[in-house]
Design an enzyme around this catalytic site. Sequence first.
Site, PDB file in Angstrom:
ATOM      1  N   LEU A  68       8.270   5.545  21.269  1.00  0.00           N
ATOM      2  CA  LEU A  68       9.270   4.990  20.369  1.00  0.00           C
ATOM      3  C   LEU A  68       9.824   6.063  19.440  1.00  0.00           C
ATOM      4  CD1 LEU A  68       7.300   1.694  19.723  1.00  0.00           C
ATOM      5  CD2 LEU A  68       9.424   1.922  21.042  1.00  0.00           C
ATOM      6  N   PRO A  69      10.978   5.809  18.798  1.00  0.00           N
ATOM      7  CA  PRO A  69      11.657   6.870  18.059  1.00  0.00           C
ATOM      8  C   PRO A  69      10.924   7.398  16.828  1.00  0.00           C
ATOM      9  CG  PRO A  69      13.174   5.072  18.570  1.00  0.00           C
ATOM     10  CD  PRO A  69      11.805   4.597  18.906  1.00  0.00           C
ATOM     11  N   THR A  99       5.758  10.450  17.954  1.00  0.00           N
ATOM     12  CA  THR A  99       5.320  11.261  16.817  1.00  0.00           C
ATOM     13  C   THR A  99       5.414  10.379  15.580  1.00  0.00           C
ATOM     14  OG1 THR A  99       6.121  13.271  17.876  1.00  0.00           O
ATOM     15  CG2 THR A  99       5.708  13.381  15.511  1.00  0.00           C
ATOM     16  N   LYS A 174       0.424  17.764  16.405  1.00  0.00           N
ATOM     17  CA  LYS A 174       1.810  17.716  16.878  1.00  0.00           C
ATOM     18  C   LYS A 174       2.797  17.984  15.746  1.00  0.00           C
ATOM     19  CE  LYS A 174       5.659  16.839  18.995  1.00  0.00           C
ATOM     20  NZ  LYS A 174       6.092  15.508  19.449  1.00  0.00           N
TER      21      LYS A 174
END
Length: 298
Positions: A68-69, A99, A174
């Site tokens: 997902l965004p 992220t 990340k």
Amino acid sequence: MAEFQRAGFIGLGVMGEPICRNLAVKGGLPVLGCDNDPAPLRRLASHGVTEATAAQIMQDCDVVFLSLPSGEVVAQLARAAGGLLAGARAGQFIVDLSTSPVDVTRELAREFAAKGATFIDAPVARTRAAAEAGTLSVMIGGDAAAFARIKPLVSTFANEITHCGPVGSGQVVKILNNMVLFETVVALSEARAIARRSGVDPQVLLETFTRGSADSFALRNHGLKAILPADFPEKAFPVDYARKDLRYALALADQTGIRALGARNVDLWFDAALAQGHGNRYFPIISQVIDAESGTTS
């Protein structure tokens, strides 16, 4: 892989679609897919992916992948009435490839654990081409047993899989990976601008860097392939997404008491790029913002 009976995949965008395809082709289990856009679902149907709602996926799948965004979207989908948490059950695995902020990830893990489900953060790195090829790098946060169970499925779309520590640790790695990348791209952009204004060909500068101690992945990819030819396409990793990830890093810096002045400098350039209308362009376009006289970006 047989211990999971059916996989769900929510979010079939630029990265999600090829990841889901690799999972369906190589994973050895049925895959249900969900997205607001019907186009990727049509394309994935020929690879055996069956369209379903998020609620159906939570009901029918014992492992559910999210792509997902942002972490905000993940949390909204999880906590909505009739959302992922409402449908979660004991023994289910939810794997967040997005992220997301570290604190949100750890809060969601506790909320899913209260339902007996396991929430794992597994943000992905590298490009869409790597997603297509199944050669992503995935950084996983979760306990050792959860990592061992999920790794075979993740290996269908990644060739570098790192267990970073407890839940949230994958997001830490990340987010900081991206922070370092962004700072390096700013450094390359500044060097290119100074060299150009000093009468040195930027191509000579950057190609010479590859033979010295300034060599890096960012130089060879973002520097030589984007900054030098002024190639900043849409639907790559755009400024608005990069700024989101950077803001996660800055929040983590604040939470840990680190000033992170280098990252704050990048934030200034991202703000400037957004103000100039470049939010949907590949983020190394900040090189053109840093040296506005250096050429066109059309």
